[in-house]
Design a protein around this motif. Structure first.
Motif, short mmCIF file in Angstrom:
data_model
loop_
_atom_site.label_atom_id
_atom_site.label_comp_id
_atom_site.label_asym_id
_atom_site.label_seq_id
_atom_site.Cartn_x
_atom_site.Cartn_y
_atom_site.Cartn_z
N ILE A 436 0.84 -1.20 0.00
CA ILE A 436 0.00 0.00 0.00
C ILE A 436 0.87 1.24 0.00
CG2 ILE A 436 -1.85 -1.13 1.27
CD1 ILE A 436 -0.97 0.35 3.79
N GLY A 437 0.28 2.36 -0.41
CA GLY A 437 0.90 3.67 -0.29
C GLY A 437 0.04 4.54 0.61
N ILE A 438 0.67 5.44 1.36
CA ILE A 438 -0.05 6.29 2.30
C ILE A 438 0.42 7.73 2.13
CG2 ILE A 438 -0.57 6.76 4.72
CD1 ILE A 438 0.14 3.84 5.31
N ILE A 480 8.25 4.22 -2.09
CA ILE A 480 8.30 4.37 -0.63
C ILE A 480 6.92 4.06 -0.06
CG2 ILE A 480 10.17 6.06 -0.68
CD1 ILE A 480 8.10 8.28 -0.40
N GLY A 481 6.83 3.97 1.26
CA GLY A 481 5.57 3.57 1.88
C GLY A 481 4.71 4.73 2.35
N ILE A 482 5.34 5.80 2.87
CA ILE A 482 4.58 6.89 3.49
C ILE A 482 5.16 8.22 3.04
CG2 ILE A 482 3.80 7.92 5.66
CD1 ILE A 482 4.43 5.21 7.02
N VAL A 483 4.28 9.13 2.57
CA VAL A 483 4.72 10.46 2.17
C VAL A 483 3.92 11.49 2.98
CG1 VAL A 483 3.06 10.66 0.27
CG2 VAL A 483 5.19 11.98 0.22
N LEU A 484 4.60 12.59 3.34
CA LEU A 484 4.05 13.59 4.24
C LEU A 484 4.27 14.98 3.64
CD1 LEU A 484 3.08 14.10 7.32
CD2 LEU A 484 5.51 14.39 7.80
N LYS A 511 -3.02 23.76 -9.24
CA LYS A 511 -2.65 24.58 -8.08
C LYS A 511 -1.34 25.31 -8.37
CE LYS A 511 -6.18 23.13 -5.76
NZ LYS A 511 -7.31 24.03 -5.44
N GLU A 512 -1.24 26.54 -7.86
CA GLU A 512 -0.05 27.34 -8.11
C GLU A 512 1.03 27.12 -7.05
OE1 GLU A 512 0.66 29.18 -10.69
OE2 GLU A 512 -1.23 28.59 -11.62
N ARG A 513 0.61 26.95 -5.80
CA ARG A 513 1.58 26.87 -4.71
C ARG A 513 2.24 25.49 -4.66
NH1 ARG A 513 -0.39 28.80 1.08
NH2 ARG A 513 -0.53 30.71 -0.17
N PRO A 514 3.57 25.42 -4.69
CA PRO A 514 4.25 24.13 -4.61
C PRO A 514 4.15 23.51 -3.21
CG PRO A 514 5.85 25.91 -4.56
CD PRO A 514 4.51 26.54 -4.82
N VAL A 515 4.34 22.22 -3.17
CA VAL A 515 4.24 21.47 -1.91
C VAL A 515 5.54 20.69 -1.71
CG1 VAL A 515 2.98 19.71 -0.62
CG2 VAL A 515 1.75 21.25 -2.17
N VAL A 516 6.16 20.86 -0.55
CA VAL A 516 7.36 20.09 -0.21
C VAL A 516 6.92 18.75 0.36
CG1 VAL A 516 9.50 20.04 1.11
CG2 VAL A 516 8.60 22.23 0.28
N LEU A 517 7.53 17.67 -0.15
CA LEU A 517 7.16 16.32 0.28
C LEU A 517 8.29 15.70 1.10
CD1 LEU A 517 5.46 14.90 -2.93
CD2 LEU A 517 4.41 16.10 -1.00
N TYR A 518 7.89 14.89 2.08
CA TYR A 518 8.83 14.22 2.97
C TYR A 518 8.49 12.74 3.06
CZ TYR A 518 10.03 18.95 4.53
OH TYR A 518 10.43 20.23 4.59
N GLU A 519 9.55 11.93 3.19
CA GLU A 519 9.35 10.50 3.40
C GLU A 519 9.41 10.19 4.90
OE1 GLU A 519 11.46 6.14 2.53
OE2 GLU A 519 12.60 8.01 2.32
N VAL A 520 8.47 9.37 5.38
CA VAL A 520 8.53 8.81 6.74
C VAL A 520 9.08 7.40 6.59
CG1 VAL A 520 7.24 8.20 8.80
CG2 VAL A 520 6.54 10.18 7.44
#
Length: 596
Positions: A436-438, A480-484, A511-520
């Motif tokens: 699964i992905g979360i 990866i398994g979890i992204v935040l 959407k115009e505003r970028p989003v920073v992604l993180y791995e848990v």
């Protein structure tokens, strides 16, 4: 006086009879017995949590298999019952209450002595009086599977005595067989037998002659120059309950004693004494009738509460109770199409990878069975972390968390742990591995209802929900398994308790505003986790060069990271990106932002 101790004895036994009846009721449920051979369903688990919350009588509700290992434990947790994770369940095979209850037959109940709860070898402070009650559990074939156990709050037995000690100067004492105080008007004198330096805190130390007279008698009155003593014997084994079950008690015979000092005893004529005596006789019969009626009323109330609980649980299967509370409604029938509220919440979105391949290789009925088994396996991870499932969408689920993103992150980690156990059982049955992905985000959502006045359903909408769904797809691309999201990380109270690292900056379509992604990456093996932590500063520098368009510098760093940790799926992705941009420049408008 004598009628008061007799009434107190009856009320204590009536109070104790209710948990006896509820323990027998638990033992009669096939869903409880099935917990020893399969996963306890979320519905059954939720029913037990509700029992703990509504009754407020049990510090713990436990199921222990016949070898002494806990298979389920619910802690009362000061009115917020929680289900203990499987990895925190304990072995109780050497405990006296388990050994004595495990040898019992059907419809037999073991009752432990009344003492103070011990935690890590020390008496828990503040004091927590406790009685442990257990009965064996049998499956439909009559095979013993384990025991059901309730840790009953012993202080509930003292409520009558606490109220009565405020009347007419009368003092009540509840004594165990050795004469130690279980209850007295002076709390500092209670529980002497639990402490080595308080062995003299006994009734016989204060009233040695009275103790000599009452310890071998069932009941009576003793008039002394100091005042009037009345006493009776309380045997928990005689507790009133609506079954033919046999109680095997180690609690012993307690003595309930009342003492009225001489200054409160008025001189009276023989006639007045006779009148009082006649009145007392009538009072005893009335008290007995009241106790009998009270006992029947309590049993009737317990059955009514069970019926209401079952009805409420039926509603909760379609609309979560938490949803009702968020809409500030007392009852499900109060929900209308106009019911809605805006809240800032944690959003967790998850779906099964390669679900199409799994579903197309099975009959529709088999797909439903598979999905239900999967959701039952992972749902406790959400409930145990103060979240609830808003909706299921085929193989996907959407869960909400009211308090802080930390709960959503921990729920995601626990989901992966439960998924590993789910896959282990599937492997034993030669079934396909499930992954699964979360995706986790934190933002404003609108909770409400959609439909018509005849058919409506609860739902949650908003850009935050859409974003959680979109970023979940990144887990497959990055393997990866979890992204935040960065906004979720920013709102976390204790991010340092988790293993989190930046992996990309993306712009969601529309959407115009970028989003920073993180791995848990708490779900990685200890070795991989350790290496990722050590390489994190280097990875961060590589991302900085990448965003600045310094692709050769970034490429050199990502190659080092890839060689140092071949199991890490992120560096190879950036190696490929940098190599491509070195051949074909992204242009002057490069910002290092990807699109999803």
């Amino acid at each position: 006086m004598k009628e008061n101790v007799d009434s107190g004895c009856k009320l204590i036994l009536a109070e104790f009879g209710e948990p006896v009846s509820e323990l027998l009721y638990l033992a009669s449920l096939s869903e409880v017995t099935d917990a020893f051979t399969s996963i306890l369903s979320p519905e059954s688990l939720a029913d037990l949590v509700s029992l703990s919350r509504i009754k407020r009588k049990y510090d713990q509700i436990r199921l222990i298999d016949r070898y002494g290992m806990e298979v389920m434990r619910i802690n009362y947790n000061e009115g917020v019952p929680t289900v203990v994770l499987d990895k925190k369940l304990q072995f109780k095979g050497t405990r006296d209450y388990f050994l004595k209850s495990n040898i019992l037959e059907k419809d037999q109940i073991y009752v432990s002595p009344l003492d103070l709860n011990i935690e890590q070898g020390k008496v828990e402070v503040p004091f927590k009086p406790m009685i442990r009650m257990a009965t064996p559990l049998f499956d439909n074939d009559g095979k013993k599977r384990g025991v059901a156990l309730l840790n009953y709050f012993g202080e509930l037995l003292f409520s009558y005595l606490e109220n009565s000690t405020q009347q007419l100067g009368e003092e009540f004492f509840l004594l165990n067989e050795e004469g130690y105080y279980l209850f007295s008007p002076t709390p500092e004198m209670n529980w002497g037998f639990m402490f080595k330096d308080r062995k003299n805190d006994t009734f016989q130390t204060r009233f040695p002659q009275i103790w000599d007279e009452i310890q071998d008698e069932d009941s009576g009155q003793i008039l002394t120059p100091n005042g009037l003593f009345a006493f009776t014997t309380v045997n928990i084994g005689n507790a009133a309950h609506d079954s033919s079950a046999q109680i095997i008690s180690d609690a012993g015979n307690w003595k309930l004693v009342s003492f009225v000092p001489e200054k409160y005893i008025e001189n009276s004529t023989q006639k007045l004494f006779q009148d009082i005596l006649n009145f007392v006789i009538i009072l005893i019969f009335v008290a007995a009738a009241v106790c009998l009626a009270l006992g029947r009323l309590r049993f009737s109330k317990a059955k009514t509460e069970t019926s209401v609980l079952e009805m409420t649980k039926s509603y909760e299967r379609f609309v979560p109770r938490e949803f009702l509370h968020l809409l500030k409604k007392e009852r499900y029938r109060d929900i209308t199409l106009e019911s809605n509220v805006r809240k800032v919440m944690g959003i967790l979105f998850s779906d099964i990878r390669s679900y199409t391949q799994i579903s197309e290789s099975r009959e529709p009925e088999e797909v439903l069975v598979f999905l239900n088994q999967y959701f039952q396996a992972i749902n406790p991870a959400i409930a145990n972390n103060r979240g609830f499932v808003d909706s299921y969408h085929g193989d996907a689920l959407l869960a909400l968390f009211q308090e802080k993103p930390d709960h959503a992150v921990q729920a995601a980690i626990d989901m992966r742990i439960y998924l590993d156990e789910f896959n282990r059982k599937r492997k034993e049955n030669s079934e396909d591995h499930v992954d699964i992905g979360i995706g986790i985000h934190f933002g404003e959502v609108t909770l409400g209802t959609v439909g018509t006045t005849y058919r409506m359903q609860a739902t949650v909408i908003g850009d935050a929900v859409n974003l959680a769904s979109r970023i979940e797809s990144v887990t497959k691309a990055f393997k990866i398994g979890i992204v935040l999201t960065g906004s979720a990380l920013k709102m976390m109270e204790n991010p340092d308790e988790f293993h989190i690292r930046e992996i990309d900056t993306v712009r969601v379509k529309g959407k115009e505003r970028p989003v920073v992604l993180y791995e848990v990456f708490d779900i990685d093996s200890p070795e991989v986790r350790k290496t990722k932590v050590e390489l994190e500063p280097l990875m961060r520098q590589g991302l900085i060069w990448y965003k600045k368009g310094e692709f050769q510098k970034a490429l050199d760093i990502f190659k080092i990271c890839s060689d140092s940790c071949p199991e890490d799926s992120i560096p190879p992705i950036y190696i490929k990106r940098c190599s491509t941009f070195l051949r074909v420049s992204p242009g002057a408008g490069w910002t290092g932002i990807s699109s999803v």
